[in-house]
Design a protein around this motif. Structure first.
Motif, short mmCIF file in Angstrom:
data_model
loop_
_atom_site.label_atom_id
_atom_site.label_comp_id
_atom_site.label_asym_id
_atom_site.label_seq_id
_atom_site.Cartn_x
_atom_site.Cartn_y
_atom_site.Cartn_z
N ARG A 1 0.85 -1.20 0.00
CA ARG A 1 0.00 0.00 0.00
C ARG A 1 0.88 1.25 0.00
O ARG A 1 1.84 1.33 0.78
N VAL A 2 0.56 2.21 -0.85
CA VAL A 2 1.24 3.51 -0.87
C VAL A 2 0.22 4.55 -0.45
O VAL A 2 -0.91 4.56 -0.94
N ARG A 3 0.63 5.43 0.47
CA ARG A 3 -0.30 6.44 1.00
C ARG A 3 0.48 7.68 1.41
O ARG A 3 1.72 7.66 1.50
N LEU A 4 -0.27 8.75 1.70
CA LEU A 4 0.34 9.95 2.25
C LEU A 4 0.85 9.65 3.65
O LEU A 4 0.25 8.86 4.38
N SER A 5 1.93 10.28 4.02
CA SER A 5 2.49 10.07 5.36
C SER A 5 1.58 10.68 6.42
O SER A 5 0.80 11.59 6.15
N GLU A 6 1.71 10.15 7.63
CA GLU A 6 0.98 10.66 8.79
C GLU A 6 1.99 10.93 9.89
O GLU A 6 3.11 10.41 9.87
#
Length: 155
Positions: A2-7
């Motif tokens: 999964r690739v996502r925006l950082s948190e």
């Protein structure tokens, strides 16, 4: 995968990955700067619209990241492009196959984000000094072409 925006909660895992990446580059003789890393974290955590940090997760753990920003061509008007500052993959956790998947998905994420900003190009400079043939093959498979000292992907 999964690739996502950082948190905000990702930073504890991001720091050791960036240190690992730095240790594998031709710049490893330059001491890693905790202060500069802290400044980058503060800058990205403010979520400026022209910057992005993507993280890749494999089996629920951080497997890679990409940090990049969009801006105009330095001596032109309106020529928006994305400059990739860092693509790091946890090669200690990921084997060759998973590392390649993480890398290519991060590059795809950079292109998608760039497209959403109406950027015309993505610039990627390979500075690790290691696995250059493999990196070249992955970038070319992703649509990049060699341009001077780096790669460019037309968005």
């Amino acid at each position: 995968m999964r690739v996502r925006l950082s948190e905000d909660g990702d930073w504890a895992a991001i720091r050791p990955l960036v240190r690992q990446h730095h240790a594998r580059t031709i710049f490893a003789d330059i001491p890693f700067s905790e202060a500069k890393f802290d400044e980058i974290e503060k800058q990205i955590s403010r979520s400026p619209p022209n910057q992005c940090l993507l993280v890749a997760e494999a089996r629920g753990k951080l497997a890679g990241l990409a940090w990049f920003s969009a801006g105009e061509y330095m001596i032109g008007e309106g020529g928006l492009m994305t400059t990739t500052h860092l693509i790091a993959v946890d090669t200690q956790r990921c084997g060759r196959f998973l590392s390649a998947i993480v890398f290519t998905r991060l590059v795809r994420g950079i292109v998608l984000w760039s497209n959403s900003r109406n950027a015309r190009y993505v610039l990627i400079h390979v500075t690790t000094g290691t696995a250059i043939k493999e990196t070249d093959r992955l970038l070319r498979a992703g649509g990049a072409r060699l341009l001077g000292g780096g790669y460019v992907i037309d968005v």
